[in-house]
Design a protein around this motif. Structure first.
Motif: not given
Length: 496
Positions: A329-330, A415-421
């Motif tokens: 979810e989300n 880290v996994l939920n942070r958008p990649p560059v």
């Protein structure tokens, strides 16, 4: 009367005296005869109570009280048909042995008769009856056909009934009954059991006699399945290795004989009682040594395994690691699948590490799925416990002296939920392009509107000029039309 009576009395007395003398004489003879007789004792008969048709069995007759220095003849009889089945001589108390190749005529009540060979005054003795049940056995393979016949030696107007394990047999699509025959097509394990035929004849609609045949045991051998073949490598020392080959079938009547071939050459064979056999062969690493195949034979069928190359490639080359994620979810990452693969190696062993600590097969937040030699998969549940640095290590399963590691990867929930560059760059670029596109569109619209307003102003100024001259619009248009006509005429005069 008196004389007759007296005479009768004298005569009666004489007869009584004669009878007494005869009894005494016979008694003396009996006593003399009995004193010369010896008593053998009752023999004891030992043997199986059930035997298969065609089987070789042994019966023994023992004399508990064997007379000294007396030779005793021991004979085995079938009491029901009064047939002598064998005989043996006991000299000093040894048991009489009777070896029989079982026939249907052996079924019945057996007895052992003991008789003194050199003493006619010794009375023979007989053992207790021992009942022998003869079972005919027929061994079939799966899907074979079976036909049983019920034959009688005498009698007519006979009806037949068949039983399997004591229960009446009814016809079915695969089982046919016809008079004195029973036919089964394509036998299966359901046809295993003891079969009996009952022959009955009638007289005046009343049962006259009934005879039951000995049991015939039907066994159906399950066809052996194609064996699976695999091998592992065993390190004997630093320079010597062996291939431990396993051949295994899942179904099939036991015992099963496994044969191992290296192409056309027979390596070895083993008879197994558990459908599994193990062979050991010398092995040279990184060298092709032919192809192996297992054959399984249980008498019903010979099955073959696939061909397996006998070649062991040592682990080498880079070890790569990558992962994919499960989204919840989300749009949050809730699970990961990490993949580890080595460039080469036929018998690799994969190991996973979290912060330099070895992860075993299963933990509270992870599960290792090995698929050698292709790859190993580490399943992760993303959370606080799973955060850390991961890497995998690969070595030969038979030798862990050398190992190759992959690069390390730090993973946690943030880290996994942070958008990649690159995702941010793509989104920003798309947003910038959208702004530029909207701006260009707006400028174009404004420019088009300015041109339209300019045209309208010019047209309006022209109308104002006409009004200042006070000319009629129709006259002006006519004059202008005349001008066009004059010009056309002038042009016509100039045309050659």
């Amino acid at each position: 009367m008196l004389e007759v009576s007296s005479c009768m009395k004298v005569s009666h007395f004489s007869l009584r005296m004669f009878a007494s003398l005869l009894v005494v004489t016979l008694g003396l003879c009996y006593c003399r005869t009995d004193s010369n007789q010896t008593f053998l004792g009752i023999p004891q008969l030992f043997g199986p109570s059930e035997a298969l048709l065609g089987e070789i069995v042994v019966f023994k007759c023992v004399m508990p009280n064997h007379p000294k220095n007396e030779s005793v003849l021991l004979q085995l009889y079938n009491k029901d048909n009064d047939k002598r089945l064998g005989e043996s001589t006991s000299l000093s108390g040894e048991a009489g042995t009777f070896t029989l190749l079982i026939k249907l005529s052996h079924e019945g009540n057996l007895e052992c008769l003991a008789r003194a060979q050199n003493n006619s005054h010794t009375m023979p003795t007989v053992s207790r009856t021992h009942h022998l049940r003869v079972v005919g056995q027929v061994e079939l393979s799966e899907d074979e056909n079976l036909e049983l016949l019920c034959e009688i030696t005498a009698g007519n107007h006979v009806s037949y009934k068949w039983q399997q394990n004591g229960q009446p047999i009814s016809p079915s699509p695969s089982l046919h009954l016809s008079d004195n025959s029973l036919f089964i097509s394509r036998t299966t394990s359901e046809n295993i059991g003891y079969y009996t035929c009952m022959a009955t004849n009638y007289y005046n609609q009343t049962v006259f006699s009934t005879s039951t045949s000995p049991d015939v045991e039907i066994t159906v051998e399950d066809v052996v399945s194609a064996p699976d073949i695999s091998f592992t490598v065993l390190k004997e020392d630093s320079y010597n290795y062996s291939a431990v080959v396993t051949c295994e079938s899942t179904i099939g009547t036991l015992p099963v004989t496994f044969s191992l071939y290296n192409r056309t050459e027979l390596v070895a064979n083993v008879t197994s009682d558990n459908r599994r056999a193990i062979f050991k062969l010398p092995l040279v690493l990184d060298q092709y040594s032919g192809e192996l195949q297992c054959n399984a034979d249980n008498g019903a069928q010979v099955a073959h395994s696939q061909w397996v190359p006998l070649e062991v490639v040592s682990v080498g080359g880079p070890v790569t690691m990558h992962y994919d994620s499960d989204i919840g979810e989300n749009f949050a990452v809730i699970g990961l699948r990490l993949y580890c693969k080595v460039a080469k190696g036929s018998h690799p062993r994969y190991q996973w590490f979290l912060n330099k600590t070895l992860l075993h097969d299963k933990g509270s937040f992870y599960y290792v799925v090995d698929q050698p030699p292709e790859q190993s998969i580490l399943l992760l549940s993303v959370g606080r416990s799973s955060a850390g640095t991961y890497h995998c290590q690969v070595s030969d399963s038979f030798d862990n002296t050398t190992a190759i590691s992959s690069w390390e990867q730090y993973l946690d929930k943030e880290v996994l939920n942070r958008p990649p560059v690159y995702v941010v760059a793509v989104v920003f670029g798309c947003f910038t392009a959208l702004i530029l596109l909207v701006s260009v569109c707006c400028i174009g619209v404004v420019y088009n509107r300015g041109l339209e307003m300019e045209r309208r102003v010019v047209a309006y100024e022209g109308e104002l000029d006409l009004r200042e001259y006070g000319e009629d619009a129709g006259v002006v248009r006519s004059a202008r039309g005349g001008e066009f006509d004059q010009t056309s005429e002038a042009s016509a005069d100039e045309w050659p």
